[in-house]
Design an enzyme around this catalytic site. Structure first.
Site, PDB file in Angstrom:
ATOM      1  N   VAL A  11       0.827  -1.202   0.000  1.00  0.00           N
ATOM      2  CA  VAL A  11       0.000   0.000   0.000  1.00  0.00           C
ATOM      3  C   VAL A  11       0.863   1.256   0.000  1.00  0.00           C
ATOM      4  CG1 VAL A  11      -1.644   1.318   1.411  1.00  0.00           C
ATOM      5  CG2 VAL A  11      -1.975  -1.130   1.036  1.00  0.00           C
ATOM      6  N   ASP A  29      10.141   3.660   6.411  1.00  0.00           N
ATOM      7  CA  ASP A  29       9.938   2.251   6.774  1.00  0.00           C
ATOM      8  C   ASP A  29      11.028   1.843   7.752  1.00  0.00           C
ATOM      9  OD1 ASP A  29       8.193  -0.149   5.092  1.00  0.00           O
ATOM     10  OD2 ASP A  29       9.739  -0.808   6.499  1.00  0.00           O
ATOM     11  N   THR A  83      -1.966  -4.536   9.550  1.00  0.00           N
ATOM     12  CA  THR A  83      -2.980  -4.718  10.601  1.00  0.00           C
ATOM     13  C   THR A  83      -3.360  -6.203  10.593  1.00  0.00           C
ATOM     14  OG1 THR A  83      -4.576  -3.920   8.967  1.00  0.00           O
ATOM     15  CG2 THR A  83      -3.977  -2.392  10.718  1.00  0.00           C
ATOM     16  N   CYS A 257      -5.757  -9.497   3.200  1.00  0.00           N
ATOM     17  CA  CYS A 257      -7.057  -8.829   3.371  1.00  0.00           C
ATOM     18  C   CYS A 257      -8.213  -9.789   3.659  1.00  0.00           C
ATOM     19  CB  CYS A 257      -7.363  -7.992   2.132  1.00  0.00           C
ATOM     20  SG  CYS A 257      -6.183  -6.654   1.899  1.00  0.00           S
ATOM     21  N   ARG A 325       1.342 -14.641   1.835  1.00  0.00           N
ATOM     22  CA  ARG A 325       0.739 -14.355   3.144  1.00  0.00           C
ATOM     23  C   ARG A 325      -0.611 -15.062   3.274  1.00  0.00           C
ATOM     24  NH1 ARG A 325       1.250  -7.929   3.471  1.00  0.00           N
ATOM     25  NH2 ARG A 325       0.427  -8.181   1.395  1.00  0.00           N
TER      26      ARG A 325
END
Ligand SMILES: NC(=O)c1ccc[n+]([C@@H]2O[C@H](COP(=O)([O-])OP(=O)(O)OC[C@H]3O[C@@H](n4cnc5c(N)ncnc54)[C@H](O)[C@@H]3O)[C@@H](O)[C@H]2O)c1
Length: 401
Positions: A11, A29, A83, A257, A325
């Site tokens: 993102v 970062d 997150t 997601c 992931r």
């Protein structure tokens, strides 16, 4: 404007490259390797070609850093950090908290702080704003807004410019400044009445996918039990021109997601006194698919895969990307190993994974296709083992899910 983007992953880097067309962008970062590569023009993200990154660097409007003080005099700070879920599959806001601390300790004046990380409704109002206020030694009148990210890595028809972008601020001033910022590189902005609506919409978009994928995965199991071809059934249902949307069965859901966001919605629902039974059940159905598939493979192979060489083809969570992931391939490997199989995997796009290299497409007794990349031909997959089980519907001639 001077814009700092906290987190330079899928993102953050995508936004950095687009925003640098109009603004001075600092990409912050914690990962020194990522930052050093970015400054050399080497992108680690599919969907952000190194050429585009180099162009941004050449304009003099983008550079990456690990030095938090470089965000000091930003007009806008965008949060784009992970997150994830914790061990109990509950929202884990530790990265957000760390980002808030960095922002609070380094800003030297008031800024607009926008969250692009996916989280539950109330995150910007009840979590990010109080955290930044708590960590700030100097009190500034920051503005706060949310604009959830919708990037779909690897997708070419929709990008930052043409994907509609939701946004809302905590105040009308924050909303207006957020609109001004994104309108410099996004053509389609959709203002909503509160940050909570934008946050909830983002979670619901991915919950909608999770639930529908679970539903179609359940249909795949029902169809198999009834001796009906699930994909033909779906094609047939898909001829209805209204009120139906086709989802495909699979080994489960992956990525940062779809397997994660619905649990954020379920958690906030429970805290508000609503038990999100439907969302939780969808999650379980998808998480159980690898076990179901391992069971089917064992049944087709004399009732057991004990000691058999099984090759899992495609371990990325979706075609033509290297992202592993939350990949269902991992659960499938465990499910097969639990049944005693000797499992290896092939994925030339991923290359190396968990310290191991991709195996060749040969030498196995059983192959099971989780993800079919374009660079791996269906013919070669079919030749890779005497028994091939296909969860993708793309390897004709294999046993289908
Ligand atoms: N990947 C997607 O397709 C996608 C799409 C929409 C929304 N999102 C959401 O966007 C957020 C970010 O996801 P992502 O895929 O870009 O993650 P990512 O893992 O690709 O990148 C996150 C980056 O943040 C860095 N980071 C972590 N903590 C930091 C800190 N305190 N300060 C600075 N950098 C820090 C990491 O080193 C990493 O480079 C998540 O909330 C995710 O759910 C992701």
């Amino acid at each position: 404007m001077r814009v700092s983007i906290i987190g330079q992953g899928y993102v953050g880097l995508t936004i950095s490259v687009f925003a640098s067309k109009a603004h001075e962008v600092i990409g912050f970062d914690l990962n020194t390797k990522v930052v050093s590569d970015l400054n050399k023009g080497i992108s680690h993200i599919e969907g952000v070609p190194s050429g585009d990154l180099k162009e941004a660097i050449d304009t003099g409007r983008f550079r990456a850093t690990v030095e938090p003080s470089e965000i000091s005099n930003s007009d806008i700070v965008v949060i784009a950090v992970p997150t994830p879920l914790d061990k109990e599959r509950k929202p884990d806001l530790t990265y957000i908290d760390a980002a808030c601390k960095i922002i609070a300790e380094n800003l030297t004046g008031p800024a607009l702080i926008i969250n692009e990380s996916t989280s539950f409704p109330g995150t910007i109002r009840n979590y990010i704003k109080p955290a930044i206020e708590k960590y700030s030694k100097q009190k500034f009148d920051h503005m706060y807004a949310i604009s959830p990210e919708r990037v779909d890595p690897g997708r070419e028809d929709f990008n930052q410019k043409n994907t509609p972008r939701l946004y809302a601020g905590l105040t009308p001033e924050a909303t207006a400044k957020t609109r001004d910022f994104y309108s410099t590189f996004c053509d389609n902005l959709v203002e909503v009445s509160s940050p909570e609506v934008a946050e909830a919409a983002k979670l619901f978009e991915n919950t909608f996918r999770q639930v529908n994928i679970a539903l179609v995965n359940e249909l795949a199991q029902i169809s198999h039990a009834l001796g009906i071809d699930v994909r033909e059934t779906l094609d047939a249902a898909g001829t209805k021109p209204y009120g139906f949307m086709k989802f495909q069965p699979s080994a489960g859901v992956g990525g940062h997601c779809i397997p994660v966001d619905p649990s954020y919605l379920a958690d906030v629902a429970e805290k508000a006194g609503v038990e999100a039974t439907f969302i939780k059940r969808a999650n379980e159905v998808n998480l159980d698919m690898p076990k179901y598939i391992a069971g089917r493979i064992a049944k087709d192979n004399g009732g057991s895969v004990k000691g058999k060489k099984v090759l899992v083809v495609g371990v990325a969570y979706k075609p033509n990307v290297a992202d592993t992931r939350e990949t269902p391939a991992e659960l499938l490997i465990h499910a097969l190993e639990d049944l005693g199989a000797v499992v290896s995997w092939n994925d030339p796009v991923v290359g190396s994974w968990h310290g191991k290299e991709s195996a060749g497409l040969n030498g196995a007794e059983i192959a099971v296709v989780v993800t079919k990349h374009d660079v791996v031909s269906a013919e070669n997959i079919l030749k890779s083992a005497p028994y091939v089980f296909d969860t993708t519907g793309k390897v004709k001639g294999a046993v289908q899910l």
